[in-house]
Design a protein around this motif. Structure first.
Motif, PDB file in Angstrom:
ATOM      1  N   ALA A  40       6.723   3.422  -0.646  1.00 47.74           N
ATOM      2  CA  ALA A  40       5.445   2.717  -0.469  1.00 47.74           C
ATOM      3  C   ALA A  40       5.448   1.413  -1.245  1.00 47.74           C
ATOM      4  O   ALA A  40       4.983   0.381  -0.750  1.00 47.74           O
ATOM      5  CB  ALA A  40       4.289   3.606  -0.910  1.00 47.74           C
ATOM      6  N   ARG A  41       5.995   1.455  -2.453  1.00 49.57           N
ATOM      7  CA  ARG A  41       6.067   0.231  -3.257  1.00 49.57           C
ATOM      8  C   ARG A  41       6.981  -0.794  -2.595  1.00 49.57           C
ATOM      9  O   ARG A  41       6.658  -1.978  -2.514  1.00 49.57           O
ATOM     10  CB  ARG A  41       6.546   0.576  -4.665  1.00 49.57           C
ATOM     11  CG  ARG A  41       6.708  -0.611  -5.583  1.00 49.57           C
ATOM     12  CD  ARG A  41       6.714  -0.191  -7.056  1.00 49.57           C
ATOM     13  NE  ARG A  41       7.600   0.926  -7.296  1.00 49.57           N
ATOM     14  CZ  ARG A  41       8.924   0.820  -7.439  1.00 49.57           C
ATOM     15  NH1 ARG A  41       9.495  -0.364  -7.335  1.00 49.57           N
ATOM     16  NH2 ARG A  41       9.657   1.886  -7.693  1.00 49.57           N
ATOM     17  N   ARG A  42       8.114  -0.343  -2.093  1.00 50.27           N
ATOM     18  CA  ARG A  42       9.050  -1.261  -1.441  1.00 50.27           C
ATOM     19  C   ARG A  42       8.467  -1.854  -0.159  1.00 50.27           C
ATOM     20  O   ARG A  42       8.739  -3.004   0.179  1.00 50.27           O
ATOM     21  CB  ARG A  42      10.356  -0.528  -1.132  1.00 50.27           C
ATOM     22  CG  ARG A  42      11.193  -0.195  -2.370  1.00 50.27           C
ATOM     23  CD  ARG A  42      12.387   0.653  -2.013  1.00 50.27           C
ATOM     24  NE  ARG A  42      13.199   0.947  -3.188  1.00 50.27           N
ATOM     25  CZ  ARG A  42      14.167   1.866  -3.222  1.00 50.27           C
ATOM     26  NH1 ARG A  42      14.438   2.578  -2.129  1.00 50.27           N
ATOM     27  NH2 ARG A  42      14.858   2.064  -4.331  1.00 50.27           N
ATOM     28  N   SER A  43       7.636  -1.082   0.523  1.00 52.36           N
ATOM     29  CA  SER A  43       7.064  -1.567   1.780  1.00 52.36           C
ATOM     30  C   SER A  43       6.081  -2.712   1.566  1.00 52.36           C
ATOM     31  O   SER A  43       5.708  -3.408   2.507  1.00 52.36           O
ATOM     32  CB  SER A  43       6.381  -0.429   2.539  1.00 52.36           C
ATOM     33  OG  SER A  43       5.190  -0.015   1.882  1.00 52.36           O
ATOM     34  N   GLY A  44       5.668  -2.911   0.319  1.00 46.72           N
ATOM     35  CA  GLY A  44       4.808  -4.047   0.029  1.00 46.72           C
ATOM     36  C   GLY A  44       5.456  -5.373   0.376  1.00 46.72           C
ATOM     37  O   GLY A  44       4.763  -6.381   0.564  1.00 46.72           O
ATOM     38  N   ALA A  45       6.773  -5.378   0.500  1.00 51.34           N
ATOM     39  CA  ALA A  45       7.492  -6.611   0.835  1.00 51.34           C
ATOM     40  C   ALA A  45       7.121  -7.143   2.211  1.00 51.34           C
ATOM     41  O   ALA A  45       7.299  -8.334   2.479  1.00 51.34           O
ATOM     42  CB  ALA A  45       8.994  -6.378   0.753  1.00 51.34           C
ATOM     43  N   VAL A  46       6.630  -6.286   3.102  1.00 55.05           N
ATOM     44  CA  VAL A  46       6.297  -6.724   4.457  1.00 55.05           C
ATOM     45  C   VAL A  46       4.802  -7.005   4.621  1.00 55.05           C
ATOM     46  O   VAL A  46       4.337  -7.285   5.714  1.00 55.05           O
ATOM     47  CB  VAL A  46       6.752  -5.697   5.519  1.00 55.05           C
ATOM     48  CG1 VAL A  46       8.257  -5.486   5.432  1.00 55.05           C
ATOM     49  CG2 VAL A  46       6.013  -4.377   5.373  1.00 55.05           C
ATOM     50  N   THR A  47       4.042  -6.942   3.518  1.00 55.08           N
ATOM     51  CA  THR A  47       2.619  -7.264   3.582  1.00 55.08           C
ATOM     52  C   THR A  47       2.418  -8.767   3.359  1.00 55.08           C
ATOM     53  O   THR A  47       3.372  -9.508   3.122  1.00 55.08           O
ATOM     54  CB  THR A  47       1.828  -6.483   2.523  1.00 55.08           C
ATOM     55  OG1 THR A  47       2.209  -6.947   1.215  1.00 55.08           O
ATOM     56  CG2 THR A  47       2.079  -4.990   2.641  1.00 55.08           C
ATOM     57  N   THR A  48       1.173  -9.188   3.411  1.00 52.21           N
ATOM     58  CA  THR A  48       0.862 -10.602   3.220  1.00 52.21           C
ATOM     59  C   THR A  48       0.987 -11.052   1.765  1.00 52.21           C
ATOM     60  O   THR A  48       0.965 -12.254   1.487  1.00 52.21           O
ATOM     61  CB  THR A  48      -0.564 -10.901   3.708  1.00 52.21           C
ATOM     62  OG1 THR A  48      -1.481 -10.043   3.016  1.00 52.21           O
ATOM     63  CG2 THR A  48      -0.682 -10.670   5.212  1.00 52.21           C
ATOM     64  N   MET A  49       1.118 -10.084   0.838  1.00 49.98           N
ATOM     65  CA  MET A  49       1.280 -10.422  -0.584  1.00 49.98           C
ATOM     66  C   MET A  49       2.390  -9.555  -1.183  1.00 49.98           C
ATOM     67  O   MET A  49       2.122  -8.566  -1.875  1.00 49.98           O
ATOM     68  CB  MET A  49      -0.025 -10.212  -1.358  1.00 49.98           C
ATOM     69  CG  MET A  49      -1.142 -11.156  -0.982  1.00 49.98           C
ATOM     70  SD  MET A  49      -2.627 -10.904  -1.997  1.00 49.98           S
ATOM     71  CE  MET A  49      -2.017 -11.350  -3.624  1.00 49.98           C
ATOM     72  N   PRO A  50       3.648  -9.903  -0.902  1.00 45.50           N
ATOM     73  CA  PRO A  50       4.767  -9.114  -1.436  1.00 45.50           C
ATOM     74  C   PRO A  50       4.733  -9.033  -2.967  1.00 45.50           C
ATOM     75  O   PRO A  50       4.361  -9.997  -3.646  1.00 45.50           O
ATOM     76  CB  PRO A  50       5.993  -9.899  -0.953  1.00 45.50           C
ATOM     77  CG  PRO A  50       5.528 -10.663   0.230  1.00 45.50           C
ATOM     78  CD  PRO A  50       4.101 -11.028  -0.063  1.00 45.50           C
ATOM     79  N   ASN A  51       5.092  -7.866  -3.469  1.00 43.80           N
ATOM     80  CA  ASN A  51       5.207  -7.624  -4.910  1.00 43.80           C
ATOM     81  C   ASN A  51       3.874  -7.751  -5.642  1.00 43.80           C
ATOM     82  O   ASN A  51       3.830  -8.008  -6.839  1.00 43.80           O
ATOM     83  CB  ASN A  51       6.228  -8.578  -5.549  1.00 43.80           C
ATOM     84  CG  ASN A  51       6.688  -8.098  -6.908  1.00 43.80           C
ATOM     85  OD1 ASN A  51       6.903  -6.907  -7.122  1.00 43.80           O
ATOM     86  ND2 ASN A  51       6.848  -9.021  -7.847  1.00 43.80           N
ATOM     87  N   ALA A  52       2.785  -7.552  -4.930  1.00 45.56           N
ATOM     88  CA  ALA A  52       1.468  -7.652  -5.569  1.00 45.56           C
ATOM     89  C   ALA A  52       0.902  -6.298  -5.966  1.00 45.56           C
ATOM     90  O   ALA A  52      -0.138  -6.238  -6.636  1.00 45.56           O
ATOM     91  CB  ALA A  52       0.483  -8.356  -4.640  1.00 45.56           C
TER      92      ALA A  52
END
Length: 234
Positions: A40-52
């Protein structure tokens, strides 16, 4: 130990790689970030705010707050990939409920996939749209009060979200506001950054409200230098 025996201050800030190392140490010894949370944390990379998303130790901290407050209903402003949402959903338990507000449909789709993988989708309600409007609809619907509110959305609207949180909670509820230090910029009243002014205004609102008792904590780590406000509703 008297002053003569006290070690001399180092007068230096640790390098960021040291902050990361400390986070990794505590995450590897104290936490249980399983594969579901990691993905889930890694999937943040494909959101509009990666690593947020919050760091693992911060997610665990939020989970502990839920348990300490014996919270069963959590409201979250800002979903992204749903990393912190999963921590909340696990903490409230099978009979608990988490409502998370996300403006971007694509982010919500990533998050909902993660919720299903984590096996907690049945206790999470994702509402898509501007958070202020979604919160206003919750107020209009006269929903049951929330026990804990986590504000981690667009910072200029922090005062709006705090006002909504007060309408959607009760005495005894906890309100947490993330990203309030901003590399120390919060102390600059002349800052041109609207995010800084959003933080400063929400601090003023908290101070002016006799129903709220609050403190702020600075944090350093893999997310840099930041911090959060924790407020208790009397």
């Amino acid at each position: 130990m008297d002053d003569s025996e006290s070690p001399a201050p180092t007068n230096r800030y640790p390098a960021s790689d040291e902050w990361h190392a400390v986070d990794r140490y505590f995450a590897s010894t104290l936490l249980e970030e399983d594969g579901v949370l990691t993905e889930a944390r890694r999937s943040g990379a494909v959101t509009t705010m990666p690593n947020a998303e919050v760091a693992a130790n911060q997610g665990a901290f939020l989970s502990l707050l839920v348990k300490i407050a014996d919270a069963e209903r959590v409201l979250e402003f800002g979903t992204l990939a749903g990393y912190s949402t999963i921590w909340f959903a696990r903490a409230v338990g099978e009979n608990g409920h988490v409502v998370t507000l996300e403006i971007e449909p694509d982010n919500a789709a990533v998050a909902e996939s993660n919720f299903r993988t984590a096996g907690v989708a049945d206790r999470i309600e994702t509402i898509i749209g501007p958070a202020a409007e979604s919160a206003a609809q919750l107020m209009s619907d006269c929903v049951e009060p929330f026990d804990l509110v986590f504000i981690d959305a667009d910072k200029p609207n922090n005062p709006v979200y705090l006002a909504a949180a007060l309408d959607l909670t009760r005495p005894g509820s906890v309100i947490v506001i993330d990203n309030v230090v901003r590399d120390g910029a919060v102390v600059d009243s002349d800052s041109a950054d609207p995010r800084v002014h959003g933080v400063r205004r929400v601090v003023e609102e908290i101070v002016a409200n006799p129903e709220l008792e609050a403190t702020a904590l600075q944090t350093v780590g893999e997310k840099g230098w930041d911090g959060l406000i924790i407020a208790f509703r009397r």
